[in-house]
Scaffold this motif. Structure first.
Motif, short mmCIF file in Angstrom:
data_model
loop_
_atom_site.label_atom_id
_atom_site.label_comp_id
_atom_site.label_asym_id
_atom_site.label_seq_id
_atom_site.Cartn_x
_atom_site.Cartn_y
_atom_site.Cartn_z
N ALA A 106 -4.65 1.30 5.15
CA ALA A 106 -4.35 0.20 4.22
C ALA A 106 -5.55 -0.72 4.03
N THR A 107 -6.45 -0.75 5.02
CA THR A 107 -7.64 -1.60 4.91
C THR A 107 -8.77 -0.93 4.13
N GLU A 144 -6.98 -5.05 -5.66
CA GLU A 144 -5.67 -5.59 -5.31
C GLU A 144 -4.56 -4.67 -5.78
N GLU A 149 -0.84 -4.50 -6.95
CA GLU A 149 0.04 -5.50 -7.56
C GLU A 149 1.49 -5.06 -7.69
N VAL A 165 1.17 1.09 -5.10
CA VAL A 165 1.24 1.40 -3.67
C VAL A 165 1.43 2.91 -3.48
N GLU A 190 3.47 -1.57 4.55
CA GLU A 190 3.76 -2.93 4.98
C GLU A 190 2.54 -3.67 5.52
N ASN A 191 1.41 -2.96 5.63
CA ASN A 191 0.17 -3.62 6.02
C ASN A 191 -0.77 -3.87 4.84
N LEU A 192 -0.35 -3.50 3.64
CA LEU A 192 -1.21 -3.70 2.49
C LEU A 192 -1.47 -5.17 2.22
N SER A 193 -0.40 -5.95 2.10
CA SER A 193 -0.57 -7.36 1.77
C SER A 193 0.58 -8.21 2.28
N GLY A 194 1.56 -7.56 2.88
CA GLY A 194 2.76 -8.26 3.29
C GLY A 194 3.76 -8.43 2.17
N ASN A 195 3.44 -7.88 1.00
CA ASN A 195 4.30 -8.06 -0.17
C ASN A 195 5.23 -6.88 -0.44
N LYS A 200 8.89 -4.46 -3.80
CA LYS A 200 8.01 -5.62 -3.76
C LYS A 200 8.86 -6.84 -3.40
#
Length: 208
Positions: free
Chosen positions: A111-112, A117, A119, A124, A188-193, A207
Protein backbone atom coordinates in the motif's frame (compact mmCIF):
# COMPACT_ATOMS: atom_id res chain seq x y z
CA UNK A 1 12.45 -1.81 -24.06
CA UNK A 2 12.57 -5.05 -25.99
CA UNK A 3 10.69 -5.23 -29.28
CA UNK A 4 8.95 -8.31 -27.88
CA UNK A 5 7.96 -7.05 -24.42
CA UNK A 6 5.22 -4.61 -23.52
CA UNK A 7 4.12 -2.87 -20.35
CA UNK A 8 1.72 -5.68 -19.52
CA UNK A 9 4.57 -8.19 -19.37
CA UNK A 10 6.58 -6.06 -16.95
CA UNK A 11 3.39 -5.46 -14.94
CA UNK A 12 2.79 -9.18 -14.58
CA UNK A 13 6.45 -9.92 -13.85
CA UNK A 14 6.36 -7.36 -11.04
CA UNK A 15 3.51 -9.30 -9.43
CA UNK A 16 5.56 -12.49 -9.66
CA UNK A 17 8.46 -10.71 -7.92
CA UNK A 18 6.17 -9.64 -5.06
CA UNK A 19 5.04 -13.25 -4.66
CA UNK A 20 8.64 -14.44 -4.63
CA UNK A 21 9.53 -11.91 -1.93
CA UNK A 22 6.72 -13.29 0.19
CA UNK A 23 8.04 -16.79 -0.45
CA UNK A 24 11.42 -15.65 0.94
CA UNK A 25 9.68 -14.38 4.07
CA UNK A 26 7.91 -17.72 4.50
CA UNK A 27 11.26 -19.53 4.31
CA UNK A 28 12.74 -17.14 6.87
CA UNK A 29 9.82 -17.81 9.21
CA UNK A 30 10.30 -21.57 8.87
CA UNK A 31 13.96 -21.14 9.83
CA UNK A 32 12.98 -19.03 12.86
CA UNK A 33 10.61 -21.79 13.96
CA UNK A 34 13.39 -24.36 13.79
CA UNK A 35 11.88 -26.19 10.82
CA UNK A 36 13.90 -27.78 7.98
CA UNK A 37 13.43 -24.70 5.80
CA UNK A 38 16.56 -25.18 3.71
CA UNK A 39 15.64 -28.77 2.92
CA UNK A 40 12.12 -27.73 1.92
CA UNK A 41 13.43 -24.85 -0.18
CA UNK A 42 15.76 -27.12 -2.13
CA UNK A 43 12.97 -29.65 -2.60
CA UNK A 44 10.56 -26.97 -3.83
CA UNK A 45 13.12 -25.59 -6.29
CA UNK A 46 13.83 -29.09 -7.58
CA UNK A 47 10.16 -29.98 -8.04
CA UNK A 48 8.64 -26.65 -9.01
CA UNK A 49 11.43 -24.55 -10.50
CA UNK A 50 13.65 -21.86 -9.05
CA UNK A 51 12.55 -18.24 -8.43
CA UNK A 52 13.53 -15.54 -10.88
CA UNK A 53 15.48 -13.75 -8.15
CA UNK A 54 14.10 -10.46 -9.40
CA UNK A 55 16.49 -10.45 -12.34
CA UNK A 56 15.95 -8.09 -15.25
CA UNK A 57 13.06 -9.53 -17.22
CA UNK A 58 14.64 -8.99 -20.62
CA UNK A 59 17.68 -11.00 -19.57
CA UNK A 60 15.79 -14.13 -18.52
CA UNK A 61 12.47 -14.37 -20.38
CA UNK A 62 12.03 -16.68 -23.35
CA UNK A 63 11.05 -14.13 -26.00
CA UNK A 64 9.89 -16.93 -28.29
CA UNK A 65 7.28 -17.96 -25.69
CA UNK A 66 6.53 -14.90 -23.56
CA UNK A 67 3.03 -15.97 -22.49
CA UNK A 68 4.10 -19.51 -21.65
CA UNK A 69 7.16 -18.33 -19.72
CA UNK A 70 5.14 -15.95 -17.55
CA UNK A 71 2.42 -18.55 -16.99
CA UNK A 72 5.06 -21.04 -15.86
CA UNK A 73 6.58 -18.58 -13.40
CA UNK A 74 3.13 -17.99 -11.91
CA UNK A 75 2.61 -21.73 -11.59
CA UNK A 76 6.04 -22.15 -10.03
CA UNK A 77 5.72 -19.48 -7.36
CA UNK A 78 2.16 -20.38 -6.39
CA UNK A 79 3.03 -24.08 -6.13
CA UNK A 80 6.21 -23.41 -4.12
CA UNK A 81 4.25 -21.24 -1.69
CA UNK A 82 1.58 -23.89 -1.31
CA UNK A 83 4.25 -26.54 -0.76
CA UNK A 84 6.13 -24.57 1.90
CA UNK A 85 3.02 -23.49 3.79
CA UNK A 86 1.55 -27.00 3.72
CA UNK A 87 4.81 -28.46 5.04
CA UNK A 88 4.89 -25.93 7.87
CA UNK A 89 1.29 -26.54 8.90
CA UNK A 90 1.78 -30.31 8.82
CA UNK A 91 4.42 -29.88 11.53
CA UNK A 92 2.56 -27.27 13.60
CA UNK A 93 -0.74 -25.76 12.51
CA UNK A 94 -0.40 -22.98 15.11
CA UNK A 95 2.21 -21.44 12.78
CA UNK A 96 -0.68 -20.29 10.59
CA UNK A 97 -1.09 -17.11 12.64
CA UNK A 98 2.52 -16.17 12.02
CA UNK A 99 2.11 -16.86 8.29
CA UNK A 100 -1.02 -14.69 8.24
CA UNK A 101 1.11 -11.98 9.84
CA UNK A 102 3.57 -12.14 6.94
CA UNK A 103 0.76 -11.70 4.44
CA UNK A 104 -0.64 -8.75 6.38
CA UNK A 105 2.79 -7.14 6.54
CA UNK A 106 3.33 -7.38 2.81
CA UNK A 107 -0.16 -6.10 2.07
CA UNK A 108 0.51 -3.04 4.20
CA UNK A 109 3.93 -2.58 2.56
CA UNK A 110 2.44 -2.76 -0.93
CA UNK A 111 0.00 0.00 0.00
CA UNK A 112 2.98 2.32 0.52
CA UNK A 113 4.27 1.68 -3.02
CA UNK A 114 1.48 3.47 -4.82
CA UNK A 115 1.98 6.70 -6.70
CA UNK A 116 -0.75 9.31 -6.48
CA UNK A 117 -3.91 9.55 -4.43
CA UNK A 118 -6.54 6.84 -4.41
CA UNK A 119 -9.96 8.48 -4.43
CA UNK A 120 -12.58 5.78 -4.96
CA UNK A 121 -13.06 2.02 -4.47
CA UNK A 122 -12.57 1.13 -8.13
CA UNK A 123 -9.14 2.79 -8.04
CA UNK A 124 -8.36 0.65 -4.97
CA UNK A 125 -9.33 -2.47 -6.94
CA UNK A 126 -7.13 -1.44 -9.86
CA UNK A 127 -4.22 -0.73 -7.52
CA UNK A 128 -4.71 -4.09 -5.82
CA UNK A 129 -4.32 -5.84 -9.15
CA UNK A 130 -0.88 -4.35 -9.56
CA UNK A 131 0.28 -6.70 -6.80
CA UNK A 132 -1.80 -9.87 -6.42
CA UNK A 133 -1.66 -12.68 -8.95
CA UNK A 134 -5.00 -13.76 -10.37
CA UNK A 135 -3.85 -15.75 -13.37
CA UNK A 136 -2.90 -14.22 -16.69
CA UNK A 137 -4.67 -11.08 -17.98
CA UNK A 138 -6.46 -13.20 -20.60
CA UNK A 139 -8.04 -15.33 -17.84
CA UNK A 140 -10.38 -12.47 -16.87
CA UNK A 141 -11.72 -14.17 -13.75
CA UNK A 142 -12.71 -10.93 -11.99
CA UNK A 143 -16.24 -9.83 -12.89
CA UNK A 144 -17.42 -6.38 -11.79
CA UNK A 145 -20.83 -6.33 -10.09
CA UNK A 146 -21.07 -2.77 -8.74
CA UNK A 147 -18.95 0.35 -9.12
CA UNK A 148 -19.94 3.62 -7.46
CA UNK A 149 -18.10 6.44 -5.72
CA UNK A 150 -18.52 4.61 -2.41
CA UNK A 151 -18.64 0.89 -3.24
CA UNK A 152 -16.93 -1.54 -5.60
CA UNK A 153 -18.07 -5.16 -5.74
CA UNK A 154 -16.61 -7.96 -7.84
CA UNK A 155 -16.84 -11.72 -8.03
CA UNK A 156 -14.19 -14.25 -8.96
CA UNK A 157 -15.68 -16.55 -11.55
CA UNK A 158 -13.12 -19.36 -11.28
CA UNK A 159 -10.47 -20.54 -8.85
CA UNK A 160 -7.12 -20.56 -10.62
CA UNK A 161 -5.15 -21.43 -7.47
CA UNK A 162 -6.61 -24.79 -6.42
CA UNK A 163 -4.63 -26.87 -8.95
CA UNK A 164 -1.38 -25.57 -7.47
CA UNK A 165 -2.41 -26.41 -3.92
CA UNK A 166 -3.87 -29.75 -4.95
CA UNK A 167 -0.52 -30.63 -6.49
CA UNK A 168 1.12 -30.41 -3.04
CA UNK A 169 -1.84 -31.91 -1.12
CA UNK A 170 -2.55 -28.50 0.39
CA UNK A 171 -5.80 -26.98 1.61
CA UNK A 172 -7.05 -24.27 -0.75
CA UNK A 173 -8.98 -22.72 2.14
CA UNK A 174 -5.62 -21.84 3.68
CA UNK A 175 -4.70 -19.98 0.51
CA UNK A 176 -7.90 -17.96 0.63
CA UNK A 177 -7.47 -17.14 4.29
CA UNK A 178 -3.98 -15.83 3.57
CA UNK A 179 -5.05 -13.97 0.43
CA UNK A 180 -7.90 -12.30 2.31
CA UNK A 181 -5.49 -11.17 5.05
CA UNK A 182 -3.17 -9.66 2.40
CA UNK A 183 -5.95 -7.85 0.55
CA UNK A 184 -7.64 -6.53 3.68
CA UNK A 185 -4.33 -5.19 4.97
CA UNK A 186 -3.58 -3.54 1.62
CA UNK A 187 -6.99 -1.89 1.30
CA UNK A 188 -7.22 -0.66 4.87
CA UNK A 189 -3.67 0.69 4.94
CA UNK A 190 -4.06 2.86 1.85
CA UNK A 191 -5.42 5.95 3.57
CA UNK A 192 -7.79 4.80 6.28
CA UNK A 193 -10.69 5.68 3.99
CA UNK A 194 -11.50 2.19 2.71
CA UNK A 195 -12.64 -1.16 4.10
CA UNK A 196 -12.69 -4.61 2.56
CA UNK A 197 -14.89 -7.64 3.10
CA UNK A 198 -15.31 -11.00 1.40
CA UNK A 199 -18.16 -13.47 1.25
CA UNK A 200 -17.46 -16.59 -0.78
CA UNK A 201 -16.19 -15.41 -4.17
CA UNK A 202 -17.73 -11.94 -3.76
CA UNK A 203 -15.47 -9.08 -2.68
CA UNK A 204 -16.44 -5.58 -1.60
CA UNK A 205 -14.42 -2.40 -1.13
CA UNK A 206 -16.27 0.40 0.66
CA UNK A 207 -15.27 4.02 1.02
CA UNK A 208 -15.86 5.30 4.55
Amino acid sequence: MSLFLGDIHFWLYNKIIWAERLEDKIIELAKEKGLPAEEWKVESYDKFGEPTGGKDLESIIDTSNIHGWLQQKISNVETRQGFLITKMLEVDDSIKESIIGLFKEQGALAATHLDGEIENPEEVFNALNNFVIEGMPCDRVNQIVTSTDTKFVWTVTACLHKPYWDRVAGDIEVFYELREAWVKSFVENLSGNFTYEKSGFTHTINKN
